[in-house]
Design a protein around this motif. Structure first.
Motif, PDB file in Angstrom:
ATOM      1  N   GLY A 159       0.802  -1.218   0.000  1.00  0.00           N
ATOM      2  CA  GLY A 159       0.000   0.000   0.000  1.00  0.00           C
ATOM      3  C   GLY A 159       0.838   1.273   0.000  1.00  0.00           C
ATOM      4  O   GLY A 159       0.387   2.309   0.463  1.00  0.00           O
ATOM      5  N   ALA A 160       2.037   1.205  -0.522  1.00  0.00           N
ATOM      6  CA  ALA A 160       2.926   2.368  -0.552  1.00  0.00           C
ATOM      7  C   ALA A 160       2.292   3.518  -1.328  1.00  0.00           C
ATOM      8  O   ALA A 160       1.690   3.311  -2.379  1.00  0.00           O
ATOM      9  N   ALA A 161       2.452   4.733  -0.805  1.00  0.00           N
ATOM     10  CA  ALA A 161       1.903   5.916  -1.458  1.00  0.00           C
ATOM     11  C   ALA A 161       2.756   6.348  -2.643  1.00  0.00           C
ATOM     12  O   ALA A 161       2.253   6.894  -3.617  1.00  0.00           O
ATOM     13  N   THR A 162       4.055   6.110  -2.558  1.00  0.00           N
ATOM     14  CA  THR A 162       4.986   6.512  -3.605  1.00  0.00           C
ATOM     15  C   THR A 162       5.824   5.311  -4.019  1.00  0.00           C
ATOM     16  O   THR A 162       6.296   4.561  -3.164  1.00  0.00           O
ATOM     17  N   VAL A 163       6.028   5.146  -5.317  1.00  0.00           N
ATOM     18  CA  VAL A 163       6.838   4.036  -5.831  1.00  0.00           C
ATOM     19  C   VAL A 163       7.986   4.603  -6.651  1.00  0.00           C
ATOM     20  O   VAL A 163       7.785   5.427  -7.544  1.00  0.00           O
ATOM     21  N   LEU A 164       9.186   4.155  -6.314  1.00  0.00           N
ATOM     22  CA  LEU A 164      10.392   4.541  -7.035  1.00  0.00           C
ATOM     23  C   LEU A 164      10.873   3.330  -7.828  1.00  0.00           C
ATOM     24  O   LEU A 164      11.121   2.268  -7.261  1.00  0.00           O
ATOM     25  N   ALA A 165      10.974   3.481  -9.145  1.00  0.00           N
ATOM     26  CA  ALA A 165      11.483   2.413 -10.015  1.00  0.00           C
ATOM     27  C   ALA A 165      12.944   2.715 -10.318  1.00  0.00           C
ATOM     28  O   ALA A 165      13.266   3.780 -10.843  1.00  0.00           O
ATOM     29  N   VAL A 166      13.821   1.782  -9.957  1.00  0.00           N
ATOM     30  CA  VAL A 166      15.255   1.950 -10.180  1.00  0.00           C
ATOM     31  C   VAL A 166      15.717   0.874 -11.166  1.00  0.00           C
ATOM     32  O   VAL A 166      15.875  -0.289 -10.800  1.00  0.00           O
ATOM     33  N   PRO A 167      15.923   1.265 -12.445  1.00  0.00           N
ATOM     34  CA  PRO A 167      16.415   0.293 -13.419  1.00  0.00           C
ATOM     35  C   PRO A 167      17.844  -0.124 -13.077  1.00  0.00           C
ATOM     36  O   PRO A 167      18.676   0.718 -12.745  1.00  0.00           O
ATOM     37  N   LEU A 168      18.107  -1.396 -13.134  1.00  0.00           N
ATOM     38  CA  LEU A 168      19.445  -1.929 -12.858  1.00  0.00           C
ATOM     39  C   LEU A 168      20.059  -2.275 -14.213  1.00  0.00           C
ATOM     40  O   LEU A 168      19.964  -3.386 -14.694  1.00  0.00           O
ATOM     41  N   ARG A 169      20.673  -1.252 -14.808  1.00  0.00           N
ATOM     42  CA  ARG A 169      21.205  -1.352 -16.174  1.00  0.00           C
ATOM     43  C   ARG A 169      22.721  -1.456 -16.153  1.00  0.00           C
ATOM     44  O   ARG A 169      23.381  -0.852 -15.323  1.00  0.00           O
ATOM     45  N   HIS A 170      23.226  -2.210 -17.121  1.00  0.00           N
ATOM     46  CA  HIS A 170      24.668  -2.284 -17.332  1.00  0.00           C
ATOM     47  C   HIS A 170      24.920  -2.090 -18.817  1.00  0.00           C
ATOM     48  O   HIS A 170      23.983  -1.894 -19.591  1.00  0.00           O
ATOM     49  N   ARG A 171      26.163  -2.142 -19.212  1.00  0.00           N
ATOM     50  CA  ARG A 171      26.497  -1.780 -20.598  1.00  0.00           C
ATOM     51  C   ARG A 171      25.876  -2.711 -21.641  1.00  0.00           C
ATOM     52  O   ARG A 171      25.702  -2.321 -22.787  1.00  0.00           O
ATOM     53  N   ASP A 172      25.508  -3.924 -21.263  1.00  0.00           N
ATOM     54  CA  ASP A 172      24.920  -4.866 -22.209  1.00  0.00           C
ATOM     55  C   ASP A 172      23.404  -4.933 -22.118  1.00  0.00           C
ATOM     56  O   ASP A 172      22.780  -5.730 -22.805  1.00  0.00           O
ATOM     57  N   GLY A 173      22.811  -4.144 -21.252  1.00  0.00           N
ATOM     58  CA  GLY A 173      21.357  -4.163 -21.137  1.00  0.00           C
ATOM     59  C   GLY A 173      20.887  -3.966 -19.721  1.00  0.00           C
ATOM     60  O   GLY A 173      21.534  -3.329 -18.903  1.00  0.00           O
ATOM     61  N   ARG A 174      19.765  -4.564 -19.444  1.00  0.00           N
ATOM     62  CA  ARG A 174      19.095  -4.392 -18.164  1.00  0.00           C
ATOM     63  C   ARG A 174      19.088  -5.716 -17.416  1.00  0.00           C
ATOM     64  O   ARG A 174      18.703  -6.745 -17.969  1.00  0.00           O
ATOM     65  N   ALA A 175      19.487  -5.689 -16.144  1.00  0.00           N
ATOM     66  CA  ALA A 175      19.516  -6.905 -15.344  1.00  0.00           C
ATOM     67  C   ALA A 175      18.245  -7.068 -14.515  1.00  0.00           C
ATOM     68  O   ALA A 175      17.921  -8.163 -14.080  1.00  0.00           O
ATOM     69  N   GLY A 176      17.533  -5.994 -14.292  1.00  0.00           N
ATOM     70  CA  GLY A 176      16.325  -6.034 -13.488  1.00  0.00           C
ATOM     71  C   GLY A 176      15.880  -4.635 -13.127  1.00  0.00           C
ATOM     72  O   GLY A 176      16.475  -3.644 -13.564  1.00  0.00           O
ATOM     73  N   VAL A 177      14.836  -4.568 -12.312  1.00  0.00           N
ATOM     74  CA  VAL A 177      14.326  -3.291 -11.830  1.00  0.00           C
ATOM     75  C   VAL A 177      13.994  -3.456 -10.352  1.00  0.00           C
ATOM     76  O   VAL A 177      13.348  -4.424  -9.958  1.00  0.00           O
ATOM     77  N   ALA A 178      14.462  -2.504  -9.551  1.00  0.00           N
ATOM     78  CA  ALA A 178      14.095  -2.473  -8.138  1.00  0.00           C
ATOM     79  C   ALA A 178      12.926  -1.511  -7.997  1.00  0.00           C
ATOM     80  O   ALA A 178      13.034  -0.339  -8.365  1.00  0.00           O
ATOM     81  N   LEU A 179      11.801  -2.015  -7.506  1.00  0.00           N
ATOM     82  CA  LEU A 179      10.639  -1.172  -7.221  1.00  0.00           C
ATOM     83  C   LEU A 179      10.578  -0.982  -5.715  1.00  0.00           C
ATOM     84  O   LEU A 179      10.472  -1.961  -4.970  1.00  0.00           O
ATOM     85  N   LEU A 180      10.682   0.259  -5.280  1.00  0.00           N
ATOM     86  CA  LEU A 180      10.722   0.574  -3.859  1.00  0.00           C
ATOM     87  C   LEU A 180       9.521   1.426  -3.489  1.00  0.00           C
ATOM     88  O   LEU A 180       9.188   2.374  -4.209  1.00  0.00           O
ATOM     89  N   GLY A 181       8.894   1.103  -2.378  1.00  0.00           N
ATOM     90  CA  GLY A 181       7.735   1.851  -1.928  1.00  0.00           C
ATOM     91  C   GLY A 181       7.998   2.527  -0.598  1.00  0.00           C
ATOM     92  O   GLY A 181       8.726   2.019   0.240  1.00  0.00           O
TER      93      GLY A 181
END
Length: 168
Positions: free
Chosen positions: A81-103
């Motif tokens: 039920g987080a009011a605010t969500v921060l999406a942090v892309p976990l990118r490296h030189r060859d692409g994206r490894a994942g995304v951290a979604l923090l509330g």
């Protein structure tokens, strides 16, 4: 600094991503978090108040290369039920490894800058871990046949001898 030094000591890419996710969660005072695959097809880890039922479920992740605040919506519900969500892309030189979604109840501009700095440094450590893994693979595998070599045999044999001598 201590968190980043800790990351550089990890040589397993998957473990490093999880540690980076935990570091982001702790440093940004998030109340909940989900680590999502690069394409959003599955949640691989949850922290804090995040709903454990979302593990393995797909979750929408925004495109982009910089941390961004996104509308809470269904993601906010998954993050306790987080009011605010921060999406942090976990990118490296060859692409994206994942995304951290923090509330949390709220993130400010400082949190976005900290998230960007931590993810950039953490992903540098991730690339190093990928390279280390590749070197380990090359050291224990014959390049021509793709079969394990003598070095791999001795590493496994030494481990088994140690276990046998302890009586485990």
């Amino acid at each position: 600094r201590a968190s980043l030094a800790e990351l550089s000591d990890i040589h397993d890419p998957a473990q490093l991503l999880r540690q980076l996710f935990g570091t982001l969660h702790a440093q940004l005072d998030a109340t909940a978090g989900c680590l999502v695959t690069a394409d959003g097809s599955a949640v691989v880890e949850v922290l804090g108040k995040a709903d454990p039922a979302v593990l393995g479920a797909p979750l929408h992740v925004p495109a982009g290369s910089e941390p961004v605040l996104i509308p809470a919506g269904s993601v906010g519900a998954a993050l306790g039920g987080a009011a605010t969500v921060l999406a942090v892309p976990l990118r490296h030189r060859d692409g994206r490894a994942g995304v951290a979604l923090l509330g949390a109840d709220g993130f400010d501009e400082g949190a976005l800058r900290v998230a960007a700095a931590l993810s950039t440094q953490g992903m540098s450590a991730y690339v190093n871990a990928l390279l280390f893994s590749r070197v380990q693979e090359l050291a224990t595998t014959d390049e021509l046949t793709s079969q394990h070599n003598r070095r791999h045999f001795y590493a496994i044999a030494n481990t088994l001898v140690e276990v046998a001598s302890r009586g485990d």
